[in-house]
Structures are given as C-alpha cells and as structure tokens.
Design a protein around this motif. Structure first.
Motif, PDB file in Angstrom:
ATOM      1  N   MET A  60       9.138   6.891   1.137  1.00 35.82           N
ATOM      2  CA  MET A  60       7.934   7.719   0.916  1.00 35.82           C
ATOM      3  C   MET A  60       7.034   7.565   2.134  1.00 35.82           C
ATOM      4  O   MET A  60       6.711   6.465   2.561  1.00 35.82           O
ATOM      5  CB  MET A  60       7.195   7.239  -0.335  1.00 35.82           C
ATOM      6  N   ASN A  61       6.700   8.704   2.742  1.00 38.00           N
ATOM      7  CA  ASN A  61       5.882   8.643   3.941  1.00 38.00           C
ATOM      8  C   ASN A  61       4.424   8.355   3.591  1.00 38.00           C
ATOM      9  O   ASN A  61       4.025   8.357   2.413  1.00 38.00           O
ATOM     10  CB  ASN A  61       6.003   9.923   4.773  1.00 38.00           C
ATOM     11  N   ALA A  62       3.672   8.174   4.628  1.00 35.44           N
ATOM     12  CA  ALA A  62       2.262   7.774   4.441  1.00 35.44           C
ATOM     13  C   ALA A  62       1.450   8.847   3.758  1.00 35.44           C
ATOM     14  O   ALA A  62       0.566   8.565   2.929  1.00 35.44           O
ATOM     15  CB  ALA A  62       1.633   7.446   5.807  1.00 35.44           C
ATOM     16  N   THR A  63       1.789  10.119   4.046  1.00 31.59           N
ATOM     17  CA  THR A  63       1.005  11.220   3.444  1.00 31.59           C
ATOM     18  C   THR A  63       1.198  11.260   1.944  1.00 31.59           C
ATOM     19  O   THR A  63       0.247  11.431   1.168  1.00 31.59           O
ATOM     20  CB  THR A  63       1.437  12.566   4.067  1.00 31.59           C
ATOM     21  N   VAL A  64       2.426  11.107   1.537  1.00 29.12           N
ATOM     22  CA  VAL A  64       2.727  11.141   0.082  1.00 29.12           C
ATOM     23  C   VAL A  64       2.042   9.972  -0.622  1.00 29.12           C
ATOM     24  O   VAL A  64       1.479  10.110  -1.711  1.00 29.12           O
ATOM     25  CB  VAL A  64       4.254  11.109  -0.144  1.00 29.12           C
ATOM     26  N   ARG A  65       2.108   8.801   0.076  1.00 29.59           N
ATOM     27  CA  ARG A  65       1.501   7.613  -0.556  1.00 29.59           C
ATOM     28  C   ARG A  65      -0.010   7.788  -0.714  1.00 29.59           C
ATOM     29  O   ARG A  65      -0.605   7.464  -1.732  1.00 29.59           O
ATOM     30  CB  ARG A  65       1.781   6.359   0.283  1.00 29.59           C
ATOM     31  N   ASN A  66      -0.622   8.366   0.266  1.00 27.14           N
ATOM     32  CA  ASN A  66      -2.070   8.585   0.171  1.00 27.14           C
ATOM     33  C   ASN A  66      -2.424   9.560  -0.936  1.00 27.14           C
ATOM     34  O   ASN A  66      -3.404   9.387  -1.673  1.00 27.14           O
ATOM     35  CB  ASN A  66      -2.608   9.103   1.508  1.00 27.14           C
ATOM     36  N   THR A  67      -1.607  10.610  -1.003  1.00 30.14           N
ATOM     37  CA  THR A  67      -1.856  11.626  -2.049  1.00 30.14           C
ATOM     38  C   THR A  67      -1.718  10.997  -3.442  1.00 30.14           C
ATOM     39  O   THR A  67      -2.529  11.238  -4.347  1.00 30.14           O
ATOM     40  CB  THR A  67      -0.878  12.804  -1.894  1.00 30.14           C
ATOM     41  N   PHE A  68      -0.673  10.189  -3.633  1.00 26.74           N
ATOM     42  CA  PHE A  68      -0.425   9.552  -4.934  1.00 26.74           C
ATOM     43  C   PHE A  68      -1.579   8.607  -5.283  1.00 26.74           C
ATOM     44  O   PHE A  68      -2.073   8.570  -6.416  1.00 26.74           O
ATOM     45  CB  PHE A  68       0.898   8.788  -4.865  1.00 26.74           C
ATOM     46  N   ALA A  69      -2.033   7.859  -4.277  1.00 21.82           N
ATOM     47  CA  ALA A  69      -3.134   6.918  -4.514  1.00 21.82           C
ATOM     48  C   ALA A  69      -4.408   7.648  -4.911  1.00 21.82           C
ATOM     49  O   ALA A  69      -5.169   7.205  -5.792  1.00 21.82           O
ATOM     50  CB  ALA A  69      -3.386   6.075  -3.267  1.00 21.82           C
ATOM     51  N   GLN A  70      -4.629   8.785  -4.256  1.00 22.95           N
ATOM     52  CA  GLN A  70      -5.820   9.570  -4.587  1.00 22.95           C
ATOM     53  C   GLN A  70      -5.770  10.098  -6.029  1.00 22.95           C
ATOM     54  O   GLN A  70      -6.771  10.132  -6.736  1.00 22.95           O
ATOM     55  CB  GLN A  70      -5.964  10.731  -3.587  1.00 22.95           C
ATOM     56  N   ILE A  71      -4.541  10.519  -6.411  1.00 23.62           N
ATOM     57  CA  ILE A  71      -4.383  11.043  -7.790  1.00 23.62           C
ATOM     58  C   ILE A  71      -4.645   9.932  -8.812  1.00 23.62           C
ATOM     59  O   ILE A  71      -5.375  10.116  -9.805  1.00 23.62           O
ATOM     60  CB  ILE A  71      -2.979  11.630  -7.980  1.00 23.62           C
ATOM     61  N   VAL A  72      -4.068   8.753  -8.528  1.00 26.37           N
ATOM     62  CA  VAL A  72      -4.262   7.624  -9.465  1.00 26.37           C
ATOM     63  C   VAL A  72      -5.735   7.233  -9.536  1.00 26.37           C
ATOM     64  O   VAL A  72      -6.300   7.000 -10.614  1.00 26.37           O
ATOM     65  CB  VAL A  72      -3.402   6.424  -9.040  1.00 26.37           C
ATOM     66  N   PHE A  73      -6.342   7.176  -8.345  1.00 21.23           N
ATOM     67  CA  PHE A  73      -7.751   6.814  -8.312  1.00 21.23           C
ATOM     68  C   PHE A  73      -8.603   7.827  -9.065  1.00 21.23           C
ATOM     69  O   PHE A  73      -9.524   7.486  -9.802  1.00 21.23           O
ATOM     70  CB  PHE A  73      -8.204   6.711  -6.838  1.00 21.23           C
ATOM     71  N   GLY A  74      -8.228   9.107  -8.876  1.00 19.95           N
ATOM     72  CA  GLY A  74      -8.964  10.169  -9.579  1.00 19.95           C
ATOM     73  C   GLY A  74      -8.821  10.059 -11.078  1.00 19.95           C
ATOM     74  O   GLY A  74      -9.769  10.277 -11.831  1.00 19.95           O
TER      75      GLY A  74
END
Length: 561
Positions: free
Chosen positions: A1-15
C-alpha cells in the motif's frame, strides 16, 4: 500500500472517530438536556424512598407514677405503589398472608399508582410481619408504629378517653391534651439498593420526630379502682341504668377518682356505643333533689333570714301555696333550721326560699357555681340548667330550695360540696399535676389550689359541716353513711326524673344521690355517688342506695391512706 492510500485510509478512520465522538457528545447533550428530567424521575423512583416517622405519644401517669396510658410499637404494612410493576400478583401474595380480600389490597395499590407511600394493613400480627419481610417483593415494607394501650383496662376509661389508629385523641384526657401528648411526627428520605434495603439518608430531606410530653394526673389508680368497683356493684345491685362517682380533696380541688357506670375499656373504644362512652359525670345534668339543700340553707344562714336554732312550723307534712301543695316524706310540726336539713324537709326549705326571695335565692345558686362550668380539664362539660332570674316565678321560690326546677352535673355537685368543706371557698377541680418531657424534666407543674369564689363565709361553712351535715349522718336521712371513728358528714338526695317530652316526671324514675366527706372537723376528702334509674322495688332513696356506697368509698380511702 503506497503512502497516498495509507494517508487516505487514516483520514477516513480519523473522520469516523471524530464523527463518532461528535455523535456521542450529541447523545450526551441530548440525554443531559432532553432526557435528564425523565431519567432523574426514573432514578428517584427506583432508588429513593420515603417513609413517615411517627412520634411516640406521651405516657399518662397517676399521681403516684402508675401508668394509666402508654404506647407500644406494632408492625404495620406499607407499599410504594410507584415501583410495584405487577400489582395484581403482589395483591394475591399479600392477601393470602393477611387473609384479606385480594381486591381490597389491589384497590389500595391502584388508587394512587404513582404514590410513594400507602398503608396496606395496620397493627398486624408479629408473625405475619416476619413472613412478609421474607417475601421477594419490591415496594413492600414493614414499619413499627406506635399503638396506644391502657394497661388497666376499664380503669379510668371514661376519664382517659382514647385515640384513633392514627394517634388522634378522641375523647377525655386524650382529646383535651392531644397536641401536648401527640408530639410532632417526622419523616425520612433514603437511597435503597435493588432489594429495597436502606443504604443512606438523603440530606435535607429528613426530619426527626419530636415525641409527646408525659402527663401526670391527680387521679390515684387505687382510689379510682375501688371507686369504680363500688359504683358498679351498687348499680348492679339496684338494677340501675347508669351512675357516676367522684372523689376529691376539698382543700386542693384535686380529683382522686372520677367513675361512670356502665364502664368502658379504652382498648376496645371503637366497639363501645357512644351512649356508654359518654362521661356522664360531666355531661349529664339532672335535677339534684334534696342533695341541693345544704347550699341554699348555708346561704340563708349567712343572710340571716333564718337562725340556727329558730323553729319553723312545717305544717304537718302538707303546705298549701296558692294552687300548689308541698309535701314532706314524714309529717313534721315545728323543726329547727338544723332539723329541716337533717330530716330533709321540703316544706321547711320552701319556707326558707320564701324568706330569701328569688333574687337572693338566685345569688345563692350562682354563688356555689351552678349554671356555669367548673373548669375541669375535660372536654364536653355541660353547664347544667339554671334559668335566668326573670323567668323565675312563685313556684321557683319553693322548688329550687329543694333541688327542683334546676339541673346540675355530678362534677358541679362535688365542686360545690368541696367548697363548703373548704371553709366556703370554691376551687377549680384539678386533674393535672404536671407535664414531663421525654428526658424526665418537668416542663409545667400545677400544684397550687386555684380559688374561684367565696360562696359563703368560713364561719357559716364550718357550722354547716360540723353542726348540720354531721347530724344528717348521725341522726338524719344519711345514717347509712356513718363510719365509726371518722366523723362523716353529708346529705342525701332523691330526685324524680323529668319527662323528656312534656311536663311532670317519669313514673317510678329516680336519681339517688349522696354527698359525703370526713372528718367533719377538718375535711380531708369528699365523695359523691349518684345512681340513675335504680329499681324502685329494691330501693330508690339516696340514703338507701348511695349513702352506703359513699361510706364504703370513705372507708377504703382512709384504710388505703
């Protein structure tokens, strides 16, 4: 999983976490603002309980500290309908133990479904209370509440009165001093566990009860008992409908005994008919008859319309006044003033009444307290009947001196007689000696005599007691009251009972009375026995029926003292 996907997933979880937190905060706000009142009510209903705390009613003692009325704690069953979910089931279970109709219990639970306290049964058996305590029923409990008891049974029953199941005075001393005896009830609010057990009290929602004060009477239980017994035996022997007896100390006004027949047991007060519960000694006026003569005679002596040894012609038993004829029980010619009282001559007293005239006769009646309350500390005292002077006529002039045309109560008679024995000074009849708080401290004491008026001068009173009323007992109509060694003095009275609905008198209906005291030189005690409707076939005269009863009371009194 690249960095962009990981950031997106983290943002969703945080949201999602933020959203959840916002939703939770919103829910908390909703609960605290919108649901708080409802939830608080629910919590209070489930965990907070209330119950009254009754005050203990003060004890009533006799003058020597014997208990006449006391209080014991008895179990009573209560419910908190607001937390009983299945009221039908609860009613069925409880009714089986109480042997009551389940519909009655259910009605009590349903009549106020949101109520926090309702009585289901009062004064229940201890075994039943223990059984109910073991039941797994929420909202049901046992309170030990005070119950009035009277250890002596019928002893001073009319005098004491009784209280209701809620501790309210109904009659007698219990009613007269209800506020002082009752005290002030309290209450408590507490937090309970799931089983309904008390955990802790809620601050500012509790008030301790203040127990009632104790009361010490002037009554002596021993004197009261033998007075009641003698009165009852006398009434039964003569088949009388009712009777009253009072014993008093003349120089203090203290009442030692006040009895009525038929007797009443305060422990069973609710089962006794009202006409039996009535304290006849203070509520039932009657024509006194000849027992009234000493009061008029002493006043006549004081006003000098007659002299001690003056002889008065008594017309040989029949004295015509206009259309009226006065009769004596025995025909007498000349009698001295003393002999008129000693032999109870109606004609002699009628002539003395004529000499006094209605104005002075009226003053004589009022001087001895007739026509007004004595002030005894009991509810329901009657004033008797003394008509206004302007309604008196020529009949009154001769009727009143022999105890007709007026009505008096037993307490008025003994009050006046005690005054005569007390050198002519009338004292307020006393029943109360002291009030005592729960720590045993006297809060109010009443030991001093309370003079009301000087009916006649001391010299006149002394002459009447020692020279006239003493001879009534030694040689006159009161011989059956003579008690060797005690110088008894007194006066008999036999009065007819007026018709209730018309003029004249009931046939063969009498009130037999005797007023007595001893010793004549220094009276220590006076007593009255009055008997209504004695059987004429057995005896109906005051000297026959009541004089022996007073003799027995005086004998027992001096033996006891």
């Amino acid at each position: 999983m690249n960095a962009t996907v990981r950031n997106t997933f983290a943002q969703i979880v945080f949201g999602l976490i933020i959203a959840a937190m916002i939703a939770l905060v919103g829910r908390l706000v909703y609960i605290n603002i919108k649901l708080a009142p409802k939830l608080n009510k629910l919590a209070i209903r489930e965990h907070q309980a209330y119950r009254p705390l009754p005050a203990i009613r003060g004890t009533i003692y006799d003058r020597r500290g014997r208990i006449l009325a006391a209080t014991k704690l008895v179990p009573s069953l209560f419910a908190d309908p607001a937390i009983i979910e299945d009221k039908i089931s609860a009613a069925d279970i409880l009714s089986a133990i109480l042997t009551e109709n389940p519909e009655k219990i259910l009605h009590l639970l349903q009549i106020k479904p949101k109520s926090r306290f309702v009585w289901l049964a009062r004064d229940i058996n201890t075994d039943i209370a223990d059984s109910i305590k073991k039941l797994p029923l929420r909202g049901i409990g046992i309170i030990y509440e005070p119950k009035r008891i009277y250890p002596g049974g019928t002893l001073a029953g009319h005098l004491l009165g009784a209280v209701s199941i809620d501790g309210k005075g109904l009659e007698g001393i219990e009613l007269k001093f209800d506020k002082i005896l009752a005290g002030t009830p309290g209450y408590e609010t507490y937090i309970r566990d799931a089983a309904g057990r008390k955990i802790w009290l809620v601050k500012n929602k509790c008030k301790p009860p203040i127990n009632g004060k104790h009361l010490i009477l002037t009554i002596d239980a021993v004197v009261q008992q033998f007075t009641q017994d003698i009165l009852a035996e006398t009434c039964k022997h003569y088949h009388a409908r009712s009777g009253a007896a009072i014993v008093m100390i003349p120089h203090t006004g203290e009442v030692l005994a006040l009895a009525c027949y038929p007797q009443v047991d305060p422990n069973k007060f609710a089962k006794v008919p009202p006409n039996v519960r009535r304290d006849r000694a203070i509520t039932d006026p009657f024509e006194p008859g000849s027992v009234f003569k000493p009061f008029v005679a002493s006043y006549a002596l004081q006003t000098s319309v007659v002299k001690m040894n003056e002889k008065i012609f008594c017309h040989n038993g029949a004295y015509t006044i206009g259309r009226r004829i006065l009769h004596d029980h025995h025909p007498y010619g000349e009698l001295t003033f003393q002999e008129i009282v000693i032999h109870s001559s109606n004609i002699g007293m009628g002539i003395i009444g004529q000499r006094l005239g209605n104005s002075r006769l009226y003053r004589a009646v009022r001087a001895f307290g007739f026509g007004e309350k004595t002030g005894i500390d009991l509810p329901g005292e009657d004033v008797g009947i003394v008509r206004p002077l302007h309604k008196w006529n020529d009949y009154s002039t001769t009727s009143i001196p022999m105890g007709q045309e007026i009505a008096v109560t037993a307490i008025q008679l003994i009050h006046a007689f005690a005054g005569l024995a007390n050198n002519g000074t009338l004292l307020k009849p006393k029943l109360i000696r002291a009030f005592v708080d729960e720590n045993g401290q006297i809060t109010a004491e009443d030991t001093e005599p309370q003079p009301q008026r000087q009916a006649v001068k001391p010299k006149i009173a002394k002459i009447m007691v020692t020279k006239v009323l003493r001879r009534v007992v030694t040689e006159g109509t009161g011989r059956r009251a003579d008690l060797k060694g005690y110088q008894v003095f007194g006066k008999t009275g036999t009065a007819q009972i007026p018709r209730r609905n018309g003029r004249g008198y009931e046939p063969n209906a009498y009130v037999a009375s005797f007023l007595g005291g001893a010793p004549a030189e220094n009276p220590q005690v006076v007593a009255l026995v009055t008997v209504r409707h004695p059987d004429r076939k057995i005896g109906h005269f005051g000297g026959t029926v009541s004089a022996p009863a007073v003799k027995r009371i005086l004998k027992e009194y001096f033996k006891y003292m």
